[in-house]
Design a protein around this motif. Structure first.
Motif, PDB file in Angstrom:
ATOM      1  N   LEU A  40      49.824  84.869  90.948  1.00 47.44           N
ATOM      2  CA  LEU A  40      48.161  85.695  91.940  1.00 47.44           C
ATOM      3  C   LEU A  40      47.861  84.866  90.966  1.00 47.44           C
ATOM      4  CD1 LEU A  40      50.550  89.787  91.755  1.00 47.44           C
ATOM      5  CD2 LEU A  40      49.792  87.615  93.630  1.00 47.44           C
ATOM      6  N   HIS A  41      47.521  84.498  91.179  1.00 42.01           N
ATOM      7  CA  HIS A  41      45.484  83.537  90.396  1.00 42.01           C
ATOM      8  C   HIS A  41      45.323  82.310  91.861  1.00 42.01           C
ATOM      9  CE1 HIS A  41      43.784  81.096  88.374  1.00 42.01           C
ATOM     10  NE2 HIS A  41      42.933  81.784  87.445  1.00 42.01           N
ATOM     11  N   GLU A  42      43.512  82.690  91.810  1.00 37.44           N
ATOM     12  CA  GLU A  42      43.370  82.474  92.552  1.00 37.44           C
ATOM     13  C   GLU A  42      43.037  80.370  93.000  1.00 37.44           C
ATOM     14  OE1 GLU A  42      38.834  81.328  89.865  1.00 37.44           O
ATOM     15  OE2 GLU A  42      38.422  82.600  90.970  1.00 37.44           O
ATOM     16  N   VAL A  43      43.626  79.638  91.949  1.00 34.26           N
ATOM     17  CA  VAL A  43      44.153  78.397  91.690  1.00 34.26           C
ATOM     18  C   VAL A  43      45.859  77.763  92.129  1.00 34.26           C
ATOM     19  CG1 VAL A  43      46.202  78.171  89.589  1.00 34.26           C
ATOM     20  CG2 VAL A  43      44.385  76.150  90.348  1.00 34.26           C
ATOM     21  N   ALA A  44      46.220  79.519  92.886  1.00 32.28           N
ATOM     22  CA  ALA A  44      47.139  79.691  93.488  1.00 32.28           C
ATOM     23  C   ALA A  44      47.125  79.289  95.211  1.00 32.28           C
ATOM     24  CB  ALA A  44      48.173  80.118  93.150  1.00 32.28           C
ATOM     25  N   TYR A  45      47.827  79.254  96.014  1.00 30.74           N
ATOM     26  CA  TYR A  45      48.159  78.790  97.488  1.00 30.74           C
ATOM     27  C   TYR A  45      48.684  80.805  97.756  1.00 30.74           C
ATOM     28  CZ  TYR A  45      47.088  73.694  98.499  1.00 30.74           C
ATOM     29  OH  TYR A  45      46.855  72.963  98.054  1.00 30.74           O
ATOM     30  N   PRO A  46      48.396  80.914  98.618  1.00 27.75           N
ATOM     31  CA  PRO A  46      49.109  82.588  98.763  1.00 27.75           C
ATOM     32  C   PRO A  46      50.385  82.553  98.787  1.00 27.75           C
ATOM     33  CG  PRO A  46      47.131  82.320 100.258  1.00 27.75           C
ATOM     34  CD  PRO A  46      47.435  80.816  99.327  1.00 27.75           C
ATOM     35  N   VAL A  47      50.918  83.436  98.762  1.00 28.06           N
ATOM     36  CA  VAL A  47      52.508  83.321  98.299  1.00 28.06           C
ATOM     37  C   VAL A  47      53.287  83.573 100.392  1.00 28.06           C
ATOM     38  CG1 VAL A  47      53.334  85.343  97.378  1.00 28.06           C
ATOM     39  CG2 VAL A  47      54.558  83.819  97.579  1.00 28.06           C
ATOM     40  N   CYS A  59      54.141  72.107  99.100  1.00 26.90           N
ATOM     41  CA  CYS A  59      53.198  71.101  97.517  1.00 26.90           C
ATOM     42  C   CYS A  59      51.941  71.787  97.342  1.00 26.90           C
ATOM     43  CB  CYS A  59      52.149  70.171  98.059  1.00 26.90           C
ATOM     44  SG  CYS A  59      53.068  68.897  98.582  1.00 26.90           S
ATOM     45  N   SER A  60      51.830  71.957  95.677  1.00 28.76           N
ATOM     46  CA  SER A  60      50.758  72.712  94.936  1.00 28.76           C
ATOM     47  C   SER A  60      49.820  72.171  95.294  1.00 28.76           C
ATOM     48  CB  SER A  60      51.411  73.046  93.446  1.00 28.76           C
ATOM     49  OG  SER A  60      51.070  71.441  92.944  1.00 28.76           O
ATOM     50  N   PRO A  61      48.449  72.881  94.664  1.00 27.09           N
ATOM     51  CA  PRO A  61      47.711  72.688  94.467  1.00 27.09           C
ATOM     52  C   PRO A  61      47.649  71.002  93.560  1.00 27.09           C
ATOM     53  CG  PRO A  61      47.512  74.937  94.172  1.00 27.09           C
ATOM     54  CD  PRO A  61      48.220  74.192  94.198  1.00 27.09           C
ATOM     55  N   GLU A  62      46.698  70.463  93.721  1.00 22.80           N
ATOM     56  CA  GLU A  62      45.944  69.182  92.461  1.00 22.80           C
ATOM     57  C   GLU A  62      45.738  69.677  91.594  1.00 22.80           C
ATOM     58  OE1 GLU A  62      42.833  66.841  94.158  1.00 22.80           O
ATOM     59  OE2 GLU A  62      43.874  65.938  96.173  1.00 22.80           O
ATOM     60  N   LEU A  63      46.733  67.848  89.891  1.00 22.59           N
ATOM     61  CA  LEU A  63      46.709  67.871  89.377  1.00 22.59           C
ATOM     62  C   LEU A  63      45.805  69.198  88.825  1.00 22.59           C
ATOM     63  CD1 LEU A  63      48.844  68.388  86.555  1.00 22.59           C
ATOM     64  CD2 LEU A  63      47.921  65.801  86.362  1.00 22.59           C
ATOM     65  N   LYS A  64      44.724  68.104  88.866  1.00 23.85           N
ATOM     66  CA  LYS A  64      43.288  68.124  88.136  1.00 23.85           C
ATOM     67  C   LYS A  64      42.443  70.230  88.218  1.00 23.85           C
ATOM     68  CE  LYS A  64      39.955  67.121  91.884  1.00 23.85           C
ATOM     69  NZ  LYS A  64      41.695  66.526  92.982  1.00 23.85           N
ATOM     70  N   ASP A  65      43.418  70.935  89.553  1.00 24.55           N
ATOM     71  CA  ASP A  65      42.754  72.475  89.613  1.00 24.55           C
ATOM     72  C   ASP A  65      43.800  72.764  88.045  1.00 24.55           C
ATOM     73  OD1 ASP A  65      41.311  71.837  91.499  1.00 24.55           O
ATOM     74  OD2 ASP A  65      42.616  71.461  93.100  1.00 24.55           O
ATOM     75  N   ILE A  66      45.107  72.342  88.406  1.00 28.31           N
ATOM     76  CA  ILE A  66      45.917  73.167  87.987  1.00 28.31           C
ATOM     77  C   ILE A  66      45.523  72.914  86.316  1.00 28.31           C
ATOM     78  CG2 ILE A  66      48.644  72.952  86.451  1.00 28.31           C
ATOM     79  CD1 ILE A  66      49.042  72.799  89.854  1.00 28.31           C
ATOM     80  N   VAL A  67      44.965  71.513  85.575  1.00 27.80           N
ATOM     81  CA  VAL A  67      44.865  71.392  84.979  1.00 27.80           C
ATOM     82  C   VAL A  67      43.741  72.288  83.865  1.00 27.80           C
ATOM     83  CG1 VAL A  67      43.510  68.833  82.528  1.00 27.80           C
ATOM     84  CG2 VAL A  67      45.992  68.717  84.190  1.00 27.80           C
ATOM     85  N   TYR A  68      42.551  72.274  85.010  1.00 25.71           N
ATOM     86  CA  TYR A  68      41.588  72.795  84.802  1.00 25.71           C
ATOM     87  C   TYR A  68      41.734  74.670  84.271  1.00 25.71           C
ATOM     88  CZ  TYR A  68      36.599  74.399  85.725  1.00 25.71           C
ATOM     89  OH  TYR A  68      35.282  74.715  85.779  1.00 25.71           O
ATOM     90  N   VAL A  69      43.011  74.934  84.735  1.00 25.27           N
ATOM     91  CA  VAL A  69      43.142  76.504  84.629  1.00 25.27           C
ATOM     92  C   VAL A  69      43.406  76.203  83.263  1.00 25.27           C
ATOM     93  CG1 VAL A  69      44.096  78.327  85.299  1.00 25.27           C
ATOM     94  CG2 VAL A  69      43.261  77.238  86.847  1.00 25.27           C
TER      95      VAL A  69
END
Length: 501
Positions: free
Chosen positions: A120-127, A314-324
Motif C-alpha cells: 500500500l505505497h505509491e511506488v507499488a502497482y495496485p494489487v 514485474c515490479s517497478p524499476e529498481l531505481k524507483d525502489i532504491v529511491y524509496v
C-alpha cells in the motif's frame, strides 16, 4: 544553551580558524568537549574529491552504522542489477485441466522477491491490477475451477525472515520485516483494534489486509481508561504454532484504530489474498498454503521445471525502489535488494540459476565482489541489508573510500538522487531547519538511527568536486535527540566549508 553555543561557534569559525579548517575546528571545539559525547564512541571522517583529509576523529573505528549501511546495499545493487532491473513474479500450473475447466492440481505463485507486491505505497502497482493479470491468465488457460490449492512459492531465498542479529523489539514492529522470496504487502499485516465498552474489557482484534486468518490471535490487550495513552504492541511466535500475540491497551470510547505489524508469512499471505481475489472472479480453489509449510509437513514439492508458467508480472524499476529505500529508509526494501543482488552475483560466478540464497551467502557475495573490484575492505563488516543488525561495523574512512569508488558507476547520478537532502523529502526533512538554503542544497546524506546510535553519511557538493563524509556516534547514554543539534552542526560546518571551495 547548547544550541546557542553551537550557533556562536559556527558564526565565529572563519575568525578562529587559521591552520585548522572550520570543520576540524568544529569537531575539536564543539564535539570533543561535549559532555554527552565523552563516554560515547564517535567516529568522523571527511575527505575532498582527491581523497585528501578535511577533518577526522577516530576515522578508522568500525562501529555501528544504523541505516547509513543502506547506501552500501543499494550502491552494489545499482552496480550489479542496474537501475532498470525489475523483480518478477510468475504464475505456474501443476496438474491437468479437464474439458470442464477444472484444474486437477495446484497453482503456484513463484516468487521473484518483488518487494512492492501488494504494498500500500505509491511506488507499488495496485494489487488488483497484478491479481487481475494473474486471474486473466488462468481464464485464458481454460481454468475456471481449481481442485487443488494456491501455493506461495518463496524458494529463491532461504526461509529466514527473522534475523538473529536484530534486537527483540525489531521483530514485532514494521521496521523488522525480513526478506523472503515471495513477500506480500511489504510483509506487513494490518489489523483493526476496537476497545470494549468498559475499562478492562479485551480489545477486539480483527485481521484486515495482509493478515493470514490461519494465525492464532493471542489477545492479552485490554481496554484502557478514557484519555489514557494507547499502547499496542505485537510479536510473532514460531511456525510450529503460527500465532500473533497482542498486548497493551487502547482507551475506552476512542473508537477503532489500525495496527500494523510485521509478518513472517509473506508467501502464505500472498496465496491467501490471491485465493480471495479469485473467488470474487468466480474461480474457486480448494485452499491455499506456502511451500515452507508444505515442506515441513513432509510434502514432496515439484521443481520449477515440472510446472507450466502461464504468466509473469514485474515490479517497478529498481531505481524507483532504491529511491524509496534511501529517502525514507525502507528496511524491507534494503533487505530484499541485499539478497537479490547476492543471488545475481552467485549466479554470475557459478553460471547457473541458484535458489535458497541466505544472509550468510549475501554477506560473502558482497565482500567478494568489492574485493574483486579492488576496494580495500579494511573497516567493513556487513551483516544485513538495512543496518538494523547490531553486527554492522563500518568505519567512516571505509564509507568515504566506498563513496569515491561509487562515483565510477555509470548510473551514479541516478543513485545519488536517492540520498535525502536537508529540508527535502525523506528522513532529512527536519534537519538543519534554520540553516542557509545554499548549505542545505549541497548536502546529500543518508541518516541512521538505532537505540544509542546516530549517524549520517554521504556527499557534499563543492566547486572542487564531491566531498565524502561519515559521522557515526555509538553508545550514547542519552537520547539521540539530545545531541542532534551538535551533530547537525557538523553537517552545517561541512556544508559551509564546501561552499567556500
Amino acid at each position: 544553551m547548547r544550541k546557542t553555543i553551537a550557533a556562536l561557534l559556527l558564526a565565529i569559525l572563519p575568525v578562529l580558524c587559521t591552520a585548522q579548517n572550520s570543520v576540524q575546528f568544529y569537531i575539536d571545539s564543539a564535539l570533543k568537549t561535549n559532555p554527552k559525547l565523552i563516554n560515547a564512541l564517535v567516529s568522523i571522517y571527511a575527505e575532498d574529491a582527491d581523497g585528501n583529509e578535511i577533518a577526522s576523529w577516530n576515522p578508522d573505528n568500525p562501529i555501528l552504522t544504523a541505516s547509513t549501511l543502506k547506501t552500501i546495499t543499494t550502491g552494489i545493487g545499482y552496480r550489479i542489477l542496474g537501475p532498470d532491473y525489475r523483480f518478477t513474479t510468475s504464475i505456474a500450473v501443476k496438474g491437468e485441466v479437464g474439458c470442464d475447466g477444472t484444474l486437477d492440481g495446484d497453482i503456484y505463485i513463484i516468487g521473484g522477491a518483488d518487494p512492492t507486491l501488494g504494498m500500500l505505497h505509491e511506488v507499488a502497482y495496485p494489487v488488483d491490477s497484478i491479481f487481475g493479470i494473474w486471474a486473466d491468465a488462468l481464464s485464458e488457460a481454460g481454468i475456471s475451477r481449481i481442485n487443488g490449492r494456491i501455493i506461495g512459492d518463496d524458494r529463491i531465498f532461504k526461509d529466514e525472515a527473522i534475523m538473529p542479529e536484530w534486537t527483540y523489539s525489531n521483530y514485532s514492529s514494521t521496521s523488522g520485516c525480513g526478506s523472503c522470496g515471495l513477500p506480500f504487502a511489504g510483509n506487513y499485516s494490518y489489523y483493526t483494534v476496537t476497545p470494549g465498552p468498559k475499562v478492562g474489557d479485551p480489545l477486539t482484534i480483527t485481521p484486515k489486509y495482509g493478515a493470514v486468518p490461519d494465525l492464532q490471535i493471542v489477545n492479552d490487550a485490554v481496554t484502557g481508561a478514557r484519555k489514557s495513552s494507547t499502547a499496542n504492541m505485537s510479536f510473532r511466535t514460531n511456525r510450529i504454532t503460527p500465532a500473533i500475540y497482542f498486548f497493551g491497551s487502547h482507551p475506552v470510547g476512542k473508537g477503532s484504530r489500525q495496527v500494523t505489524t510485521s509478518n513472517e508469512f509473506g508467501a502464505w499471505t500472498c496465496a491467501y489474498e490471491f485465493f480471495r481475489f479469485l473467488d470474487t472472479k468466480g474461480i474457486t480453489a480448494a485452499g491455499y498454503n506456502e511451500v515452507t509449510n508444505l515442506r515441513r509437513a513432509g510434502e514432496a514439492l515439484p521443481s520449477k521445471n515440472d510446472m507450466e508458467i502461464i504468466v509473469e508480472t514485474c515490479s517497478p524499476e529498481l531505481k524507483d525502489i532504491v529511491y524509496v529505500t534511501n529517502k525514507i529508509s525502507q528496511n524491507f526494501f534494503a533487505e530484499t535488494i541485499f539478497k537479490m543482488t547476492a543471488k545475481t552475483l552467485i549466479e554470475m560466478d557459478k553460471g547457473h540459476e541458484v535458489s535458497g540464497v541466505s544472509y550468510a551467502q549475501a554477506r560473502a557475495a558482497y565482500r567478494s565482489y568489492m574485493e574483486s573490484e579492488g576496494l580495500d575492505l579494511t573497516g567493513y563488516t556487513q551483516s544485513d541489508g538495512s543496518g538494523l543488525a547490531r553486527r554492522n561495523f563500518v568505519s567512516p574512512r571505509f564509507f568515504c573510500r566506498y563513496y569515491k569508488w561509487m562515483e565510477g558507476c555509470k548510473d551514479f547520478e541516478s543513485w545519488l538522487a536517492s540520498f535525502p537532502q536537508p529540508g527535502g523529502y525523506g528522513t532529512l526533512d527536519n534537519v538543519l531547519k534554520k540553516a542557509d538554503p545554499a548549505v542545505k542544497a549541497v548536502i546529500h546524506a543518508k541518516s541512521g538511527s538505532l537505540s544509542g546510535v546516530k549517524a549520517y553519511a554521504g556527499y557534499v557538493e563543492s566547486a572542487s568536486g564531491l566531498i565524502h563524509f561519515a559521522i557515526q556516534v555509538n553508545n550514547l547514554a542519552c537520547s539521540t535527540s539530545e545531541v542532534q543539534q551538535d551533530i547537525e552542526g557538523f553537517l552545517e560546518a561541512l556544508g559551509q566549508y564546501a561552499l567556500k571551495q
